[in-house]
Design a protein around this motif. Structure first.
Motif, PDB file in Angstrom:
ATOM      1  N   ILE A   1       9.305   6.652  16.649  1.00 40.71           N
ATOM      2  CA  ILE A   1       9.309   5.235  16.335  1.00 40.71           C
ATOM      3  C   ILE A   1       9.459   5.065  14.837  1.00 40.71           C
ATOM      4  O   ILE A   1       8.968   5.869  14.042  1.00 40.71           O
ATOM      5  N   THR A   2      10.174   4.040  14.459  1.00 40.02           N
ATOM      6  CA  THR A   2      10.298   3.641  13.062  1.00 40.02           C
ATOM      7  C   THR A   2       9.508   2.369  12.875  1.00 40.02           C
ATOM      8  O   THR A   2       9.777   1.346  13.526  1.00 40.02           O
ATOM      9  N   GLU A   3       8.519   2.442  12.024  1.00 42.76           N
ATOM     10  CA  GLU A   3       7.609   1.325  11.809  1.00 42.76           C
ATOM     11  C   GLU A   3       7.926   0.664  10.478  1.00 42.76           C
ATOM     12  O   GLU A   3       8.067   1.330   9.449  1.00 42.76           O
ATOM     13  N   ILE A   4       8.056  -0.632  10.513  1.00 42.28           N
ATOM     14  CA  ILE A   4       8.254  -1.408   9.296  1.00 42.28           C
ATOM     15  C   ILE A   4       6.922  -2.066   8.961  1.00 42.28           C
ATOM     16  O   ILE A   4       6.358  -2.798   9.771  1.00 42.28           O
ATOM     17  N   SER A   5       6.452  -1.798   7.813  1.00 45.41           N
ATOM     18  CA  SER A   5       5.133  -2.305   7.413  1.00 45.41           C
ATOM     19  C   SER A   5       5.260  -3.194   6.197  1.00 45.41           C
ATOM     20  O   SER A   5       6.312  -3.265   5.549  1.00 45.41           O
ATOM     21  N   GLU A   6       4.148  -3.830   5.899  1.00 47.28           N
ATOM     22  CA  GLU A   6       4.105  -4.696   4.728  1.00 47.28           C
ATOM     23  C   GLU A   6       3.790  -3.917   3.457  1.00 47.28           C
ATOM     24  O   GLU A   6       3.858  -4.472   2.363  1.00 47.28           O
ATOM     25  N   SER A   7       3.431  -2.651   3.580  1.00 43.73           N
ATOM     26  CA  SER A   7       3.101  -1.835   2.414  1.00 43.73           C
ATOM     27  C   SER A   7       4.364  -1.517   1.626  1.00 43.73           C
ATOM     28  O   SER A   7       5.468  -1.420   2.175  1.00 43.73           O
ATOM     29  N   VAL A   8       4.173  -1.329   0.344  1.00 42.74           N
ATOM     30  CA  VAL A   8       5.270  -0.930  -0.540  1.00 42.74           C
ATOM     31  C   VAL A   8       4.964   0.484  -1.008  1.00 42.74           C
ATOM     32  O   VAL A   8       3.978   0.716  -1.722  1.00 42.74           O
ATOM     33  N   TYR A   9       5.773   1.446  -0.613  1.00 44.61           N
ATOM     34  CA  TYR A   9       5.528   2.853  -0.909  1.00 44.61           C
ATOM     35  C   TYR A   9       6.113   3.203  -2.270  1.00 44.61           C
ATOM     36  O   TYR A   9       7.243   2.831  -2.598  1.00 44.61           O
ATOM     37  N   GLN A  10       5.314   3.963  -3.035  1.00 44.91           N
ATOM     38  CA  GLN A  10       5.695   4.342  -4.387  1.00 44.91           C
ATOM     39  C   GLN A  10       6.160   5.793  -4.413  1.00 44.91           C
ATOM     40  O   GLN A  10       5.648   6.637  -3.662  1.00 44.91           O
ATOM     41  N   PRO A  11       7.134   6.123  -5.264  1.00 47.08           N
ATOM     42  CA  PRO A  11       7.538   7.525  -5.390  1.00 47.08           C
ATOM     43  C   PRO A  11       6.452   8.347  -6.083  1.00 47.08           C
ATOM     44  O   PRO A  11       5.639   7.820  -6.846  1.00 47.08           O
ATOM     45  N   TYR A  12       6.448   9.642  -5.798  1.00 43.71           N
ATOM     46  CA  TYR A  12       5.526  10.623  -6.384  1.00 43.71           C
ATOM     47  C   TYR A  12       4.075  10.376  -5.974  1.00 43.71           C
ATOM     48  O   TYR A  12       3.155  10.911  -6.598  1.00 43.71           O
ATOM     49  N   VAL A  13       3.846   9.561  -4.949  1.00 51.03           N
ATOM     50  CA  VAL A  13       2.499   9.283  -4.448  1.00 51.03           C
ATOM     51  C   VAL A  13       2.385   9.848  -3.041  1.00 51.03           C
ATOM     52  O   VAL A  13       3.264   9.619  -2.196  1.00 51.03           O
ATOM     53  N   ARG A  14       1.294  10.565  -2.779  1.00 49.98           N
ATOM     54  CA  ARG A  14       1.083  11.171  -1.467  1.00 49.98           C
ATOM     55  C   ARG A  14       0.393  10.169  -0.544  1.00 49.98           C
ATOM     56  O   ARG A  14      -0.598   9.542  -0.920  1.00 49.98           O
TER      57      ARG A  14
END
Length: 677
Positions: free
Chosen positions: A317-330
């Protein structure tokens, strides 16, 4: 079964009311019916049993305006907080006639009542109560024209205030430790204690997920002081509070961290962040559940959650969320499965789900921006050394750590070693002795190598240096042992000598002997010197001189003399075999000659010890005594000469030598005489 009320007034006819009564606080009421308040009224009440075989009768009369009854309240609620008592009263239909009410209160099992008036007909605050004490209270309305009678309520017991929070602790068991648990679940046993448990009616336990996902039931009321919960590997918060009729205590909180140690119980699970607002989940298709819940978060952030329903066999499944993911962050991901298929919402926080698996993902990886810290070189030998370091922090890694690079340089030749990411210690082997090395460390991810640490130099040991160290260490240890042995031996010998050979006093060092030597040295030695000069030509080296002084002369061996006439005698012992033993008496020119009896002289006893001589005559005797080897059994006294070289006169006591080895007990001078004991 029913009540029949007959009323009669002069201006009214009789009216019967037959209906089912209402009972409030043990008071039976009927429907309201009209009457004239200013006129007297007589009421007749007949209560009939259900089988109509028995009944009771009662009548009462009076003016309705004086018979109106308000209260007591139909419902009373109260709470205690910070030393105050908050009371709420519900008067039902009579509330329109009541303007105020009063609260009478007293300490439990006491007789003195206090009273507090309310500001309205619903709430009243009683202040300045002792939190640790229980109270009793009664409530009644304030009489008005509409409420001529206000009876008191029953006595209500108000328990003490719960001011302290419970003391709480917990324990966790996973699927491996508890075989009754399913895979992906853990048992959390919460226990608590309360200081005054007698004042507690119940305990309330509230459990909720840190992500904020709600359930239909997340609070549990129990009288016990422990509760067992079956939870997934998510993070939870748990609070425990005590309850009684006066309110609740402050709640105690604990946090159950998410479980880092996990296993692929059901199969693989992978996550890939496809954009800054979406991610893709993939897991095994062998799971029959259709309800799932996924949680994700970055370190230091609150987890987000999303539950979904999936009936297809394709487990992706591909989930679209309201979160904004940042690069170099685990980011961390937890996938949970739920047994209820009718809805994917969590019905009960207890035993509602199990964790399928966990995963970690980056939107974009980068190389580390810092080097491993605290690099140290330990255990340096001739051909090896140990390197230790601390790992790079997760924020500075900016990706998944794949390993460490160790670079060491010697004679401008650089060598690289790759170390597993789980290690923080490595031993370098096959190094050259007496060589200067330089060490640098760096971490690397899929994006490349990160920053290198500062150069760390060290020099390996040389063989000579190692051997010298060993020799020096051995010598130091031997010296220490030797000194210790000598010290202990000396102490042992000193103690043994004192025990086996106690010291004997030396008469030559006696104060008494010294005083005698000083006082009479000239008087004693002067005649000896003169006599020695006279006899020096006729004596050989074997002659021994003895001075004997007698205080009294035996009447059998000596002629009668004055009691004060003491005759010192000089005896000369010679070992000359050719000479005949002769007893001579040497008389100084200025001294009268007295011929002693030979028998008395021969009978005189002379204690002798050739090994110990009085210090006064030591010089003289050492020169005149014959060595022991020259003596035999035939040696006799060759020359015995007595002389009065010290006249015995009254007022000048004679010196008596009792023994040539003399130990003085004491020295006494009395009546002009010197005596020796």
């Amino acid at each position: 079964m029913s009540y029949t009320l007959y009323t009669h007034q002069r201006v009214l006819k009789c009216k019967a009311v037959d209906q089912t009564p209402r009972i409030k606080n043990s008071i039976v009421t009927s429907e309201v019916f009209g009457m004239i308040n200013r006129n007297n009224i007589t009421a007749h009440v007949i209560a009939t049993s259900k089988d109509h075989k028995s009944c009771t009768y009662k009548e009462f009369s009076g003016t309705p305006s004086q018979m109106a009854l308000c209260g007591p309240p139909s419902k009373v609620a109260f709470k205690r907080r910070s030393g105050h008592l908050f009371v709420e009263a519900d008067w039902g239909d009579e509330s329109i006639y009541i303007k105020q009410f009063s609260v009478a209160f007293r300490e439990f099992n006491t007789t003195w009542w206090n009273e507090q008036m309310s500001k309205n007909n619903r709430e009243c605050v009683v202040r300045n109560l002792t939190s640790s004490l229980s109270y009793e209270m009664q409530i009644c309305c304030v009489t008005t024209s509409k409420c001529s009678q206000c009876p008191l309520s029953e006595v209500i017991t108000v328990p003490q205030e719960l001011t302290d929070a419970p003391s709480i602790r917990y324990g966790i068991q996973d699927h491996v430790q508890d075989h009754f648990l399913l895979a992906g679940q853990r048992r959390v046993i919460v226990k608590w204690e309360f200081a005054n448990s007698d004042a507690v009616n119940d305990y309330i336990v509230t459990v909720w997920k840190v992500s904020g996902e709600h359930s239909n039931q997340d609070s549990y009321t129990t009288k016990d002081q422990s509760l067992a919960l079956v939870l997934s590997y998510s993070a939870y918060n748990i609070s425990v509070g005590a309850l009684n009729s006066a309110g609740s205590s402050p709640a105690a909180h604990i946090a159950i961290e998410h479980m880092d140690v996990w296993r692929d119980w059901f199969g693989p699970f992978s996550v890939s962040i496809t954009s800054n607002s979406s991610f893709n989940l993939s897991w095994s298709s062998s799971i029959l559940s259709v309800c799932y819940s996924v949680e994700w978060w970055a370190k230091g952030e609150r987890p987000a959650f999303r539950s979904f329903y999936m009936k297809e066999k394709n487990r992706e499944i591909t989930e679209i969320s309201e979160s904004v993911y940042q690069p170099y962050v685990r980011y961390y991901f937890f996938l949970h499965i739920r047994p209820d298929q009718d809805t994917c919402n969590m019905k009960n926080v207890n035993n509602s789900e199990k964790t399928y698996s966990t995963a970690q993902a980056y939107l974009l990886e980068g190389s580390p921006i810092s080097a491993p810290g605290n690099v140290s070189i330990l255990n340096i030998t001739q051909h090896s050394s140990v390197i230790t370091w601390s790992p790079v922090s997760e924020e500075d890694l900016r990706g998944f750590l794949l390993g460490y690079n160790i670079s060491y340089t010697v004679y401008n030749i650089e060598t690289f070693i790759i170390v597993d990411p789980s290690l923080n210690r490595y031993e370098l082997l096959k190094l050259k002795s007496n060589s200067a090395y330089q060490i640098q460390l760096s971490a690397f991810t899929a994006a490349g190598e990160g920053e290198r640490s500062d150069p760390k130099p060290f020099v390996t040991n040389s063989p000579a240096f190692t051997a010298l160290n060993r020799i020096i260490a051995a010598v130091i240890v031997a010296i220490v042992i030797l000194l210790l042995a000598v010290h202990l031996s000396c102490r042992f010998l000193h103690r043994s000598k004192k025990l086996l050979w106690p010291s004997i006093p030396n008469p030559g060092k006696s104060n008494a002997v010294k005083k005698v030597n000083i006082g009479h040295e000239l008087d004693i030695l002067e005649p000896l010197k003169r006599q020695r000069l006279i006899e020096s030509e006729g004596c050989d080296s074997s002659t021994v001189y003895f001075i004997v002084s007698k205080k009294e002369v035996s009447p059998l061996s000596c002629p009668p003399t004055s009691p004060f006439n003491v005759k010192p005698t000089l005896l000369i012992l010679s070992e000359d075999e050719a000479s005949t033993p002769i007893l001579e008496e040497i008389i100084p020119p200025d001294t009268p000659t007295l011929t002693p009896n030979k028998t008395s002289v021969s009978n005189e006893t002379f204690p002798m010890d050739l090994n110990e001589i009085d210090s006064t005559l030591s010089t003289f005797i050492d020169n005149e005594i014959t060595s022991p080897e020259s003596k035999d059994t035939g040696d006799i006294i060759s020359n015995i000469s007595g002389t009065n070289f010290v006249p015995a006169t009254f007022g000048k006591p004679a010196m008596v030598f009792v023994n040539d080895y003399t130990t003085m007990e004491f020295f006494q001078m009395e009546n002009g005489r010197i005596s020796w004991n």
